[in-house]
Design an enzyme around this catalytic site. Structure first.
Site, PDB file in Angstrom:
ATOM      1  N   LYS A  68     -13.752   2.278  -2.706  1.00 21.69           N
ATOM      2  CA  LYS A  68     -14.620   2.695  -1.599  1.00 21.69           C
ATOM      3  C   LYS A  68     -15.778   3.553  -2.109  1.00 21.69           C
ATOM      4  CE  LYS A  68     -11.004   2.679   1.973  1.00 21.69           C
ATOM      5  NZ  LYS A  68     -10.255   3.510   2.954  1.00 21.69           N
ATOM      6  N   GLU A  85       0.814  -1.206   0.000  1.00 21.19           N
ATOM      7  CA  GLU A  85       0.000   0.000   0.000  1.00 21.19           C
ATOM      8  C   GLU A  85       0.852   1.262   0.000  1.00 21.19           C
ATOM      9  OE1 GLU A  85      -4.338   0.488   1.766  1.00 21.19           O
ATOM     10  OE2 GLU A  85      -2.822   0.689   3.341  1.00 21.19           O
ATOM     11  N   HIS A 121       8.045 -26.460   0.530  1.00 19.72           N
ATOM     12  CA  HIS A 121       7.376 -27.513  -0.240  1.00 19.72           C
ATOM     13  C   HIS A 121       6.406 -26.936  -1.258  1.00 19.72           C
ATOM     14  CE1 HIS A 121       8.889 -30.786   2.399  1.00 19.72           C
ATOM     15  NE2 HIS A 121       8.918 -29.799   3.289  1.00 19.72           N
TER      16      HIS A 121
END
Length: 401
Positions: free
Chosen positions: A391, A249, A275
């Protein structure tokens, strides 16, 4: 003749350092290690609830969770933190099942005071249990709607300074209040952060480490644009998530030359991700730097016992080996394998001990590293305009419903 330029240019380390020093006057997180914690500690002592429910998201919770998860395995706490972040209804109900709502203090944390996830969850919980000044604390900016609600209802409040961004707020009241209530030594946390701050601004050890790392990343960002943090402790998973928000961010921005900048963060846990993702690092495209994080002292001597299973001849070399030694050697072996490849940039950070002081040093050093890299690539490290559009769209959609 006068000459003015606005295009991107990699500046000298000394110039960047001077820019960062000037930020101290306007960017609040730099001063947090120096704050007085008396009020926070006095309030923390008064809390009798066994459960502390933190209602928040992103910067309001990730740093606190990182420290809590790191310390919990080796520290005995009489209280427990519970985090309500997601609007996933099944997640909310699952977390609520673990709570005695009548023995819970609710900490509602939102810098703006209008974070939709936070307020939505808060409203729902308020339908299940009476929320009042006895069981609710508000942590927000001093003039937010959330703070106004708290004052109207006589609730305890703690202020988030306006010049402290969410992802840089872990050493503010955002992190210190819940951690102090839990029983964490918040003065030791701030001492660790202060040690890193002083070292950096006095141009000592942390200055050299942070400046060198930042410069390498910026000078090689077009080739190595992915930074992998490979943490060899399950208790650092929360730190990884916090780092991903801080890095992504803060640094995913458009610079003064109109060029999109990106140093993509990835958080891995060893040995689990040996793995899975290690194969991609070792034989995949050379576009990654790797930072290995090790813990020198797990404060745990649990051993692998011998003679508990039949039929595993040839594996006797692990008998009576401490798990802490095993995970350390797994880290060392992975680091050696990367070193032998000779074309993957890597560095190693060792946390000396599982305590407040050392996790704070790690986190504050990453905050400083983020600020320095942001200055090198000439962006605004502290805003997040790319998040705001979503938003706005969400609000418009919900208002139409």
């Amino acid at each position: 003749m006068q000459y003015t330029k606005s295009f991107y240019q990699i500046k000298s380390s000394e110039t960047i350092f001077e820019y960062v020093k000037k930020e101290i006057d306007t960017i609040g997180y730099y001063s947090l290690p120096l704050q007085d914690t008396k009020e926070i500690k006095e309030y923390a002592k008064s809390v009798k609830y066994s459960n502390i429910a933190i209602i928040g998201i992103g910067g309001s919770t990730l740093g606190t969770y990182a420290i809590y998860q790191f310390l919990k395995p080796t520290h005995e706490y009489s209280k427990e933190l519970h985090f309500f972040e997601s609007t996933d209804p099944t997640d909310i109900k699952l977390r609520l099942k673990k709570l005695d709502l009548n023995n819970t203090l609710f900490l509602v944390i939102s810098k703006s005071g209008t974070t939709i996830e936070t307020i939505s969850i808060f409203k729902y919980i308020a339908s299940l249990v009476k929320i009042d000044k006895n069981n609710c604390v508000i942590i927000s900016e001093n003039d937010s709607k959330l703070t106004q609600f708290a004052l109207k209802n006589g609730m305890k409040t703690f202020e988030i300074p306006k010049n402290v961004g969410g992802r840089f707020s872990v050493f503010s009241t955002v992190g210190l209040v819940p951690l102090a209530i839990l029983g964490v030594d918040i003065d030791s946390l701030l001492a660790g952060a202060r040690e890193v701050k002083n070292s950096f601004f006095e141009k000592k050890g942390y200055y050299e480490t942070i400046m060198e790392k930042a410069r390498f990343m910026v000078e090689n960002k077009n080739r190595f644009n992915i930074n992998v943090v490979f943490s060899y402790s399950a208790s650092l998973e929360g730190f990884n998530k916090w780092y991903i928000q801080l890095w992504g961010e803060s640094l995913g921005k458009i610079n003064i030359n109109g060029t999109k900048q990106a140093l993509t963060p990835i958080g891995l846990i060893g040995p689990v991700d040996q793995h899975s993702f290690l194969q991609l690092i070792a034989e995949g495209k050379r576009d990654k730097t790797v930072t290995f994080i090790k813990v020198a002292d797990f404060q745990d001597n649990t051993k692998i016992p011998s003679n508990t299973l039949d039929g595993f001849e040839g594996l006797e070399y692990i008998d009576n080996l401490e798990f802490s030694k095993l995970i350390d050697e797994q880290a060392n072996a992975t680091i050696e394998s990367i070193k032998q490849l000779a074309d993957i940039p890597y560095d190693v950070i060792t946390i000396n001990r599982v305590d407040e002081y050392n996790i704070a040093k790690l986190m504050f050093s990453y905050q400083l590293l983020t600020s320095v890299v942001g200055r090198f690539v000439q962006i605004n490290t502290y805003n997040q305009p790319g998040v705001e559009a979503g938003k706005i769209i969400l609000k418009e959609k919900l208002q139409k419903n």
